[in-house]
Each structure stands twice: as structure tokens, then as C-alpha cells.
Design a protein around this motif. Sequence first.
Motif, PDB file in Angstrom:
ATOM      1  N   ASP A 441       0.866  -1.172   0.000  1.00  0.00           N
ATOM      2  CA  ASP A 441       0.000   0.000   0.000  1.00  0.00           C
ATOM      3  C   ASP A 441       0.907   1.229   0.000  1.00  0.00           C
ATOM      4  O   ASP A 441       1.499   1.573   1.020  1.00  0.00           O
ATOM      5  N   THR A 442       1.043   1.868  -1.154  1.00  0.00           N
ATOM      6  CA  THR A 442       2.029   2.948  -1.286  1.00  0.00           C
ATOM      7  C   THR A 442       1.388   4.312  -1.076  1.00  0.00           C
ATOM      8  O   THR A 442       0.459   4.685  -1.779  1.00  0.00           O
ATOM      9  N   THR A 446       1.490  13.766  -5.797  1.00  0.00           N
ATOM     10  CA  THR A 446       2.080  14.387  -6.994  1.00  0.00           C
ATOM     11  C   THR A 446       3.375  15.106  -6.583  1.00  0.00           C
ATOM     12  O   THR A 446       4.374  15.071  -7.292  1.00  0.00           O
ATOM     13  N   ASP A 532      -2.100  15.462   4.908  1.00  0.00           N
ATOM     14  CA  ASP A 532      -2.745  14.179   5.208  1.00  0.00           C
ATOM     15  C   ASP A 532      -2.751  13.920   6.707  1.00  0.00           C
ATOM     16  O   ASP A 532      -1.795  14.266   7.401  1.00  0.00           O
ATOM     17  N   LYS A 554     -10.411  13.024  -2.876  1.00  0.00           N
ATOM     18  CA  LYS A 554      -9.927  11.957  -3.737  1.00  0.00           C
ATOM     19  C   LYS A 554     -11.156  11.217  -4.249  1.00  0.00           C
ATOM     20  O   LYS A 554     -11.743  10.407  -3.535  1.00  0.00           O
ATOM     21  N   ARG A 559      -7.553  13.387  -7.863  1.00  0.00           N
ATOM     22  CA  ARG A 559      -7.418  14.508  -6.928  1.00  0.00           C
ATOM     23  C   ARG A 559      -8.165  15.731  -7.449  1.00  0.00           C
ATOM     24  O   ARG A 559      -7.945  16.173  -8.566  1.00  0.00           O
TER      25      ARG A 559
HETATM   26  O1  PRX Z   1      -4.352  11.891   0.572  1.00  0.00           O
HETATM   27  C1  PRX Z   1      -3.272  11.198   0.042  1.00  0.00           C
HETATM   28  C2  PRX Z   1      -3.777  10.242  -1.013  1.00  0.00           C
HETATM   29  O2  PRX Z   1      -3.606  10.900  -2.251  1.00  0.00           O
HETATM   30  C3  PRX Z   1      -3.071  12.210  -2.049  1.00  0.00           C
HETATM   31  C4  PRX Z   1      -2.183  12.588  -3.187  1.00  0.00           C
HETATM   32  O3  PRX Z   1      -2.911  12.591  -4.367  1.00  0.00           O
HETATM   33  P1  PRX Z   1      -2.187  12.729  -5.765  1.00  0.00           P
HETATM   34  O4  PRX Z   1      -1.276  13.883  -5.730  1.00  0.00           O
HETATM   35  O5  PRX Z   1      -3.238  12.686  -6.800  1.00  0.00           O
HETATM   36  O6  PRX Z   1      -1.292  11.449  -5.865  1.00  0.00           O
HETATM   37  C5  PRX Z   1      -1.916  10.192  -5.860  1.00  0.00           C
HETATM   38  C6  PRX Z   1      -0.964   9.120  -6.272  1.00  0.00           C
HETATM   39  C7  PRX Z   1       0.340   9.141  -5.648  1.00  0.00           C
HETATM   40  C8  PRX Z   1      -2.356  12.112  -0.729  1.00  0.00           C
HETATM   41  O7  PRX Z   1      -2.178  13.376  -0.145  1.00  0.00           O
HETATM   42  N1  PRX Z   1      -3.039   8.978  -1.036  1.00  0.00           N
HETATM   43  C9  PRX Z   1      -2.148   8.577  -1.949  1.00  0.00           C
HETATM   44  N2  PRX Z   1      -1.746   7.316  -1.678  1.00  0.00           N
HETATM   45  C10 PRX Z   1      -2.374   6.935  -0.549  1.00  0.00           C
HETATM   46  C11 PRX Z   1      -3.200   7.994  -0.133  1.00  0.00           C
HETATM   47  N3  PRX Z   1      -3.944   7.910   0.979  1.00  0.00           N
HETATM   48  C12 PRX Z   1      -3.890   6.777   1.691  1.00  0.00           C
HETATM   49  N4  PRX Z   1      -3.136   5.716   1.345  1.00  0.00           N
HETATM   50  C13 PRX Z   1      -2.374   5.744   0.242  1.00  0.00           C
HETATM   51  N5  PRX Z   1      -1.659   4.678  -0.096  1.00  0.00           N
END
Ligand code: PRX
Length: 681
Positions: A441-442, A446, A532, A554, A559
Amino acid sequence: MVETMARTRLLKPIKWVREDLKKKDSFWPTEELKKKAWVSNELIYKEAAKDPVAFWGKLAREEIDWYEEFSSEKTYWEDLPHFKWFVDGKLNACYNALDRHVKAWRRNKAAIIWEPESVNEPTRVLTYYDLFLKVNKFANVLKSLGVKKGDRVGIYLPLIPEVQIAMLACARIGAIHSVVFSAFSGRSLKERMIDAEAKVLVTADGYYRRGRSLNLKANADIGVEGTDIKSVVVVKRIGLEVDTVDGRKIVRLGLDTDMIEGRDFWWHDLMKDADSYCEPEIMDSEDTLFILYTSGTTGKPKGIIHETGGYITQALWTTKWNFDMHDEDLFWCTADVGWITGHTYSCYGPLLCGATMVHFEGAPNYPDIGRWWNIIQKYGVTIFYTAPTAIRMFMQWGEEWPKKYDLSSLRILGTVGEPINKEAWMWYFKHIGGERCPLIDTWWQTETGGALINSLPGIGPFIPTVAGRSFPGITSAILDEEGNPVTKDEGGYLVLKSPFAPGMLRGVFKNPERYEKTYFGVYGNKTYYTSDGARFLDEMGNIRLTGRVDDVMKVAGHRLSTAELENALTEHPSVVECAVVATPHPIKGEVPIAFVILKGEEGSDTIRKKLMDQVNQMIGPTARPDKIIFTEDLPKTRSGKIVRRLLKTLVKGEKIGDVTTLMNPESVEILRKKLASTKQS
Ligand code: PRX
């Protein structure tokens, strides 16, 4: 004995210390996994933490080819929040992704296996050498259109190999690509192209979605008007007579594409005469590789800047270690290249590793719900990376679908983009991974360029709803409002501490204040604020993410900002005022709900449809509100500010506290009743 593809060994359950994490649902890697993994000794975390700068420096030297070595890394942390990685180092991202492999045994290894949406159209396989030739040619095409080092090139393409070709061609000549998700509207494209001051746009005539052909060029035309774009290169995807493998030709219906003389050029025309070699531009480690627009808390998307040396180092090593990428693996990241996940794990990371990737053009349930699992079976995908929202969608459709296919080639699963709930985690682990694949779970953004918090396949543990530890060499912390570390249960705000990861953003394009304020305005220059919420779960440093704490949503992993949506709605002449809040959704994670005050007209299905269309046109279909509630009043403070927190409580159906301090307390009860009687989507 001949080894079968299927690995039947189950992962070992973890002995856990906390009560809320049941032992049977948490796992460690097997000995077999550990033996294969690039990293399996947890001392790596300790070693990296001793000197993260030296640790990353070692990684950057090990797998990246530099034209000129970088100097000692230590001195570039004095000007925080502005920092630099691998200073004085000279390199080229495209050279590292292609030439390095083409010069060695991977020359004829498949780089991209591309599955078209139509089951009647043949697969396209591009070897590293094919990709190299096409990228070189397109780099020369861009040069012939006047693109120079540092110029911005817009890319507005569906998931076809030309998207990676265009990105890498930009990287080769030192141009800065700015990819815009193809489902975004022409207006969204325009806003981004104006901000980026792009010179050239690469797009397609259209693309397929559930068998229908969509006219992308028409959107691109809207996006180009009024910008500095002088040339548009158009890939012929629809209406293309596809050359097939066995000489069979598939003729498509075709789509009329309006080409503007002198501005628009067909990709294939320009490629025909282009030279097949283009010398890569020697780039400084801190030269910009790309800008990617993402949503913040204002209505204006921000151009996140990623530099060359740091970004590719992190992309390469996080791909290699997080997914335990080996040469014999076949990696499928389902993310569109319009998002950061697609940049890092559907393009740069795997190519830098010399890996083979699968890409699929179409919708996951087309022509039927088994399509994704069929693709895994068809090509023997070994590593599969997707979003929780997709898992929840498949869960709803039932496990009979994956059961029809042989998924035994899979050895590692990944998820990204939003918190994954336990049911979805367990379903994915069981029905896709056969209880033998570690589920990674990564967590990342961005802004961070690559994944920064997750368990490593050879180390573990793998616990539902828990992302894991920070990647070696990364320091995160969870703080309370005053900036004190939170160690106990209550959770707090997730931050990253300097030295920051090499792939982290270096700025917001043309807006340095926004960079400083958003990310370093909360806890100071040494502490990157992620927006977060999170909780530490043990002394090991395993972290559970609890979602955004700002006005960013989300929606199905995409996003979006509430402010962008509010801007789109208030641009409609019938709207006086509106407020958008996110509410939990069983499949999409979150969805937007819009509260709208109309100008002298009653709410009706007609105006509702008009507003939905307005959102489609201004942003794109991903941003469509789940519900639009018409109202005459919105709860406001005495100074006239809309109380969005209260609206959130209302949409979740939670108990409302004291509202007497509001300017209009009666509005709350009216809205509660309206919400109870509204059923739409
Ligand atoms: O809230 C977190 C969530 O996605 C946000 C970032 O979104 P974006 O910039 O579109 O990038 C998404 C892909 C990397 C973060 O601030 N998020 C991303 N991965 C997770 C997550 N929330 C929970 N678990 C994750 N694995």
C-alpha cells in the motif's frame, strides 16, 4: 523438479502487538520472497537513516549514468525550503530510460506491451529498441517545430504508447513536458497550457472508451485557443488503418478531424521523414524534467515542478524496491499517464529499471468485467498496481470474475491513491493475490514524485489499512497542531522531514509563494506539510493514513479541489453561490456534493443537468457532483463565511452540535431535511 508458475505458499501471519489489528489479518513475507527480494534485511532502514544524503547519493551513482558526476551532496540544504540534489551532476533522463538498455542486452526486450481496448485489434509490443527509435524520431520532430531546451510541451493523449514516446522525446531534448489527463475538458487543458506557456501540444484525434470513439481533438482545439501554442501534433488513433502483425488490416469507422492548416500536423506525417537519432541534451541534475498540474485548496491548479536527477533516482529505486522489480517480471500499473502515478510507474520508473510493462487503453469492464483479469492471464503479469477504488468496484461485481482466470503469475500487488479499507484489502489479497502476494500500500503525492511510505516486499509487514514504514532514507513524523510529535493513538498531521526525498517537488510553476506557504508555511522550512492525517501504529514506524485534512478530495483516486468545483459551478449564470464538500462513498472513496443557491429560479432537473454539463465542460466528467442540492441559504458565520465543516457533518448524517453562533442557524435544519429527501447521482 519442474517449478510450476503457481506459488501456493501463503504469507506468514504476523504476531501483532495492537489489539485492533487481528493477528490473522497481518502478514510477513515468506522465506522464498525474502530470498528473491532486492532488499530483505531491515537494517537498511537504520543504515539509510544514519546519513540519508549519502544513502541516496550511493543509489544515484549505482544505477544512473551521469555525463558528469555530482559533487558532495552535503552543501545544498542551506536555503530551505529550497534544496537541491546531486548538484553539478549532468545527465539525461531519456538516455537513462532507453539508451542505457539499448546498448546492452535489453535492446530487444519488450518495454511496452500495449493492449488496445478492442479485443479485435492486435497488441502492440515495443521493444526498448523500437521505443528508442520512435523517441529519437519524435525528438527530432519537436526540434523541427522549434522546441528547445526549457520550452514547455503540452501532452494531451489517451493511454497509447505515443504518450510515453512524447514524454521521453521531450526529456531527450531537454523540453519540459506537461501532461494533461485526456478526460479533462478543453477548458482545463487551456488553463494549464496558458499557465505553462506551452509552445507545442501533442494530442490525438480521439480515443476509445467502452467501444465508443471520443473526439479528443475537438477538446484540444478548445484547449489551444488563446494560448501560445503554435503547433499541434495529432496522433491518428481513431480512423487509423491499423497495420496488423500478420498483414491483416483493421479499418475503423473514422472520425472527421478538423486540421488547421499551418498549425496542426499528423504525427505519422512528421515521423515519416524524421531522423532516427537525436543526440540527448546534457541536462543539469536540477533542470526541470516536467511540470504536472494538480489540485490544491484554491480554484487554480498548481504546476508541480520535478527536476531531473532527483526525480529519476527516486523513480528508479522506488520501482525496483517497492515492487521488487526483476528483469523477468511483467509490471502493470493501471494508472493513466495523466496522473503522477502514470508518470512515475507507467513510464519513468519501469523504463529506468529496464522492465517490461503492460498498458491497457480501455475501461476495466469492457467488453466485460473479466477484462483486467484476462489481461493478467494473457500476458502473465507478475506485479499489479492499482487503486482502491478499482478494487472496490470489482468487489461489488463479485469474485466469480477473477475466479474465471488464471492469476497465478502474480507475485506482488500494489495499491495507491487513497486509503484502502480493510474489506477491499482482504478481497484484493485473497481473490487477486491468492493469499500469497504481498500487498504493498504505497502512500505518496504528486508533490513527492515517487512512493515514500509503504512496506517493502522482502521485509513486510503487510497489514490491511496500514501503508507501512517510510522508504529507507526518508524521515516522516506525525505532529499535532503545535508541531509536537504525536506518538499515541489519536493521530495527527503527516509531515516529511529534511533532507527531503530527491524526487520531491522543487516548486510550484511561476508561484514560489504558493510553494513556501502550502508546504512549509505550517511547521517551518525543515518540515514538509503533506495535508494528510495519519497515525503511527507501532514503534517500528508503521503508518496508517486517514485521508486529506484540507479541501482536497480523492474521487475514485482522482485529486480534485472543492474550490475548483465551486468555481466551475458559480461560472454558470444561474448560480448565485455554492459550496462543495466531499462525502464518503462505498466505491469511489469520496464524492463531491454541491449545495447551490440559484438566481431567481427554482431548482429542477433541467438546471441540475445544465450544471452537471457545466462541470463536464469546465473540468471533466471525473468531477461531476454526486448530488446537487438546491437551497436558498447556506450556513454562515456572522462574518458571512460559509461553514463547510457543518455541511460535511450534514452530508455524513452525523450529529450537529451547537449552531447558535451562526448568522442563520435555521438553514441547518432546512438543509438536513433536503438532504434526507434527495436521492440522485
Ligand atoms: O491523501 C493522500 C492520497 O492521495 C493524495 C495525493 O494525491 P495525488 O497527488 O493525486 O497522488 C496520488 C498518487 C500518488 C495524498 O495526499 N493517497 C495517496 N496514496 C495513498 C493515499 N492515501 C492513503 N493511502 C495511500 N496509499
